[in-house]
Motif scaffolding. Sequence first.
Motif, PDB file in Angstrom:
ATOM      1  N   SER A  78      -7.738  39.146 -11.171  1.00 44.20           N
ATOM      2  CA  SER A  78      -8.953  38.339 -11.307  1.00 44.20           C
ATOM      3  C   SER A  78      -9.644  38.095  -9.963  1.00 44.20           C
ATOM      4  O   SER A  78     -10.809  37.697  -9.931  1.00 44.20           O
ATOM      5  CB  SER A  78      -8.617  36.994 -11.967  1.00 44.20           C
ATOM      6  N   LEU A  79      -8.946  38.328  -8.850  1.00 43.73           N
ATOM      7  CA  LEU A  79      -9.563  38.142  -7.535  1.00 43.73           C
ATOM      8  C   LEU A  79     -10.547  39.264  -7.198  1.00 43.73           C
ATOM      9  O   LEU A  79     -11.471  39.063  -6.402  1.00 43.73           O
ATOM     10  CB  LEU A  79      -8.493  38.066  -6.445  1.00 43.73           C
ATOM     11  N   ILE A  80     -10.354  40.426  -7.815  1.00 42.83           N
ATOM     12  CA  ILE A  80     -11.194  41.583  -7.485  1.00 42.83           C
ATOM     13  C   ILE A  80     -12.666  41.348  -7.859  1.00 42.83           C
ATOM     14  O   ILE A  80     -13.539  41.490  -7.005  1.00 42.83           O
ATOM     15  CB  ILE A  80     -10.629  42.874  -8.111  1.00 42.83           C
ATOM     16  N   PRO A  81     -12.991  40.976  -9.093  1.00 40.89           N
ATOM     17  CA  PRO A  81     -14.416  40.757  -9.393  1.00 40.89           C
ATOM     18  C   PRO A  81     -15.011  39.560  -8.652  1.00 40.89           C
ATOM     19  O   PRO A  81     -16.200  39.572  -8.319  1.00 40.89           O
ATOM     20  CB  PRO A  81     -14.446  40.552 -10.910  1.00 40.89           C
ATOM     21  N   ILE A  82     -14.205  38.557  -8.368  1.00 44.39           N
ATOM     22  CA  ILE A  82     -14.707  37.406  -7.607  1.00 44.39           C
ATOM     23  C   ILE A  82     -15.098  37.866  -6.200  1.00 44.39           C
ATOM     24  O   ILE A  82     -16.177  37.546  -5.708  1.00 44.39           O
ATOM     25  CB  ILE A  82     -13.651  36.284  -7.553  1.00 44.39           C
ATOM     26  N   GLY A  83     -14.215  38.622  -5.556  1.00 48.53           N
ATOM     27  CA  GLY A  83     -14.506  39.136  -4.219  1.00 48.53           C
ATOM     28  C   GLY A  83     -15.695  40.071  -4.197  1.00 48.53           C
ATOM     29  O   GLY A  83     -16.540  40.013  -3.286  1.00 48.53           O
ATOM     30  N   LEU A  84     -15.769  40.948  -5.198  1.00 46.78           N
ATOM     31  CA  LEU A  84     -16.915  41.866  -5.277  1.00 46.78           C
ATOM     32  C   LEU A  84     -18.219  41.097  -5.463  1.00 46.78           C
ATOM     33  O   LEU A  84     -19.255  41.453  -4.885  1.00 46.78           O
ATOM     34  CB  LEU A  84     -16.724  42.863  -6.409  1.00 46.78           C
ATOM     35  N   GLY A  85     -18.174  40.052  -6.252  1.00 48.52           N
ATOM     36  CA  GLY A  85     -19.368  39.237  -6.474  1.00 48.52           C
ATOM     37  C   GLY A  85     -19.832  38.536  -5.210  1.00 48.52           C
ATOM     38  O   GLY A  85     -21.025  38.527  -4.889  1.00 48.52           O
ATOM     39  N   ILE A  86     -18.882  37.957  -4.465  1.00 48.25           N
ATOM     40  CA  ILE A  86     -19.238  37.276  -3.213  1.00 48.25           C
ATOM     41  C   ILE A  86     -19.824  38.275  -2.212  1.00 48.25           C
ATOM     42  O   ILE A  86     -20.837  37.999  -1.570  1.00 48.25           O
ATOM     43  CB  ILE A  86     -18.000  36.560  -2.630  1.00 48.25           C
ATOM     44  N   SER A  87     -19.202  39.438  -2.097  1.00 52.84           N
ATOM     45  CA  SER A  87     -19.715  40.460  -1.170  1.00 52.84           C
ATOM     46  C   SER A  87     -21.090  40.948  -1.604  1.00 52.84           C
ATOM     47  O   SER A  87     -21.981  41.143  -0.770  1.00 52.84           O
ATOM     48  CB  SER A  87     -18.751  41.644  -1.082  1.00 52.84           C
ATOM     49  N   ALA A  88     -21.280  41.171  -2.895  1.00 49.53           N
ATOM     50  CA  ALA A  88     -22.571  41.652  -3.389  1.00 49.53           C
ATOM     51  C   ALA A  88     -23.679  40.643  -3.131  1.00 49.53           C
ATOM     52  O   ALA A  88     -24.793  41.017  -2.721  1.00 49.53           O
ATOM     53  CB  ALA A  88     -22.480  41.971  -4.878  1.00 49.53           C
ATOM     54  N   VAL A  89     -23.390  39.366  -3.327  1.00 51.07           N
ATOM     55  CA  VAL A  89     -24.395  38.337  -3.060  1.00 51.07           C
ATOM     56  C   VAL A  89     -24.754  38.311  -1.579  1.00 51.07           C
ATOM     57  O   VAL A  89     -25.927  38.196  -1.218  1.00 51.07           O
ATOM     58  CB  VAL A  89     -23.897  36.949  -3.536  1.00 51.07           C
ATOM     59  N   SER A  90     -23.742  38.452  -0.705  1.00 54.63           N
ATOM     60  CA  SER A  90     -24.034  38.440   0.737  1.00 54.63           C
ATOM     61  C   SER A  90     -24.838  39.665   1.166  1.00 54.63           C
ATOM     62  O   SER A  90     -25.584  39.607   2.139  1.00 54.63           O
ATOM     63  CB  SER A  90     -22.740  38.348   1.544  1.00 54.63           C
ATOM     64  N   VAL A  91     -24.686  40.775   0.453  1.00 52.32           N
ATOM     65  CA  VAL A  91     -25.457  41.987   0.773  1.00 52.32           C
ATOM     66  C   VAL A  91     -26.901  41.838   0.305  1.00 52.32           C
ATOM     67  O   VAL A  91     -27.835  42.229   1.000  1.00 52.32           O
ATOM     68  CB  VAL A  91     -24.799  43.228   0.112  1.00 52.32           C
ATOM     69  N   VAL A  92     -27.112  41.254  -0.858  1.00 53.52           N
ATOM     70  CA  VAL A  92     -28.440  41.177  -1.470  1.00 53.52           C
ATOM     71  C   VAL A  92     -29.246  39.973  -0.974  1.00 53.52           C
ATOM     72  O   VAL A  92     -30.479  40.013  -0.970  1.00 53.52           O
ATOM     73  CB  VAL A  92     -28.302  41.136  -3.013  1.00 53.52           C
ATOM     74  N   MET A  93     -28.583  38.926  -0.517  1.00 54.18           N
ATOM     75  CA  MET A  93     -29.263  37.687  -0.127  1.00 54.18           C
ATOM     76  C   MET A  93     -30.419  37.899   0.864  1.00 54.18           C
ATOM     77  O   MET A  93     -31.481  37.293   0.694  1.00 54.18           O
ATOM     78  CB  MET A  93     -28.247  36.693   0.450  1.00 54.18           C
ATOM     79  N   PRO A  94     -30.298  38.744   1.879  1.00 52.78           N
ATOM     80  CA  PRO A  94     -31.433  38.924   2.814  1.00 52.78           C
ATOM     81  C   PRO A  94     -32.707  39.448   2.149  1.00 52.78           C
ATOM     82  O   PRO A  94     -33.806  39.188   2.646  1.00 52.78           O
ATOM     83  CB  PRO A  94     -30.903  39.930   3.837  1.00 52.78           C
ATOM     84  N   THR A  95     -32.594  40.169   1.040  1.00 51.79           N
ATOM     85  CA  THR A  95     -33.794  40.693   0.380  1.00 51.79           C
ATOM     86  C   THR A  95     -34.674  39.564  -0.165  1.00 51.79           C
ATOM     87  O   THR A  95     -35.878  39.753  -0.301  1.00 51.79           O
ATOM     88  CB  THR A  95     -33.431  41.661  -0.768  1.00 51.79           C
ATOM     89  N   PHE A  96     -34.080  38.404  -0.448  1.00 51.53           N
ATOM     90  CA  PHE A  96     -34.869  37.255  -0.913  1.00 51.53           C
ATOM     91  C   PHE A  96     -35.703  36.645   0.209  1.00 51.53           C
ATOM     92  O   PHE A  96     -36.616  35.867  -0.039  1.00 51.53           O
ATOM     93  CB  PHE A  96     -33.964  36.184  -1.532  1.00 51.53           C
ATOM     94  N   PHE A  97     -35.369  36.990   1.452  1.00 54.18           N
ATOM     95  CA  PHE A  97     -36.117  36.510   2.610  1.00 54.18           C
ATOM     96  C   PHE A  97     -36.982  37.611   3.212  1.00 54.18           C
ATOM     97  O   PHE A  97     -37.460  37.493   4.338  1.00 54.18           O
ATOM     98  CB  PHE A  97     -35.146  35.966   3.667  1.00 54.18           C
ATOM     99  N   GLY A  98     -37.164  38.708   2.476  1.00 54.98           N
ATOM    100  CA  GLY A  98     -38.010  39.801   2.931  1.00 54.98           C
ATOM    101  C   GLY A  98     -37.353  40.694   3.976  1.00 54.98           C
ATOM    102  O   GLY A  98     -38.031  41.416   4.690  1.00 54.98           O
ATOM    103  N   LEU A  99     -36.043  40.667   4.061  1.00 55.48           N
ATOM    104  CA  LEU A  99     -35.298  41.471   5.026  1.00 55.48           C
ATOM    105  C   LEU A  99     -34.554  42.585   4.307  1.00 55.48           C
ATOM    106  O   LEU A  99     -34.310  42.502   3.102  1.00 55.48           O
ATOM    107  CB  LEU A  99     -34.302  40.588   5.787  1.00 55.48           C
ATOM    108  N   PRO A 100     -34.173  43.629   5.025  1.00 54.32           N
ATOM    109  CA  PRO A 100     -33.386  44.700   4.399  1.00 54.32           C
ATOM    110  C   PRO A 100     -32.001  44.194   3.971  1.00 54.32           C
ATOM    111  O   PRO A 100     -31.478  43.245   4.554  1.00 54.32           O
ATOM    112  CB  PRO A 100     -33.240  45.755   5.499  1.00 54.32           C
TER     113      PRO A 100
END
Length: 137
Positions: free
Chosen positions: A68-90
């Motif tokens: 169960s730790l695998i999808p939680i970790g993947l989710g946290i990493s994915a959010v950290s990768v995508v978060m800059p796009t909400f601020f107009g950054l790559p």
Amino acid sequence: MRSIILQTATRYLLPILLLFSFFLLLRGHYYPGGGFVGGLVASIAFVLHSFANGTESTMKILGRKPLSLIPIGLGISAVSVVMPTFFGLPPMTGLWWEEKIPVIGMIGSALFFDLGVYLVVIGVVLTILFTISLTKD
């Protein structure tokens, strides 16, 4: 038959190894270390406990299946990768909070990415090793 010496040593080594893995996680976005190495050290701590006390006992300490730790970790990493796009950054651009936190230092998206990797590594390693261990018993 389990070794009383290993059980006693593990009682003290588990918290020390987990604390060291957390140190490696926090140190990783400034220096060598990070989520992967910290996750490996945490996995080793739980595997050592499993050797000393049995896999079932270690699973009780974890409180949930390592899978169960695998999808939680993947989710946290994915959010950290995508978060800059909400601020107009790559994607994967580092975002940093201005204020430093004692002991940890500056917090940024790299720390959350490392945290996700940390959880994924623990989940993958423990799932593989515990599956092998439980099928062997």
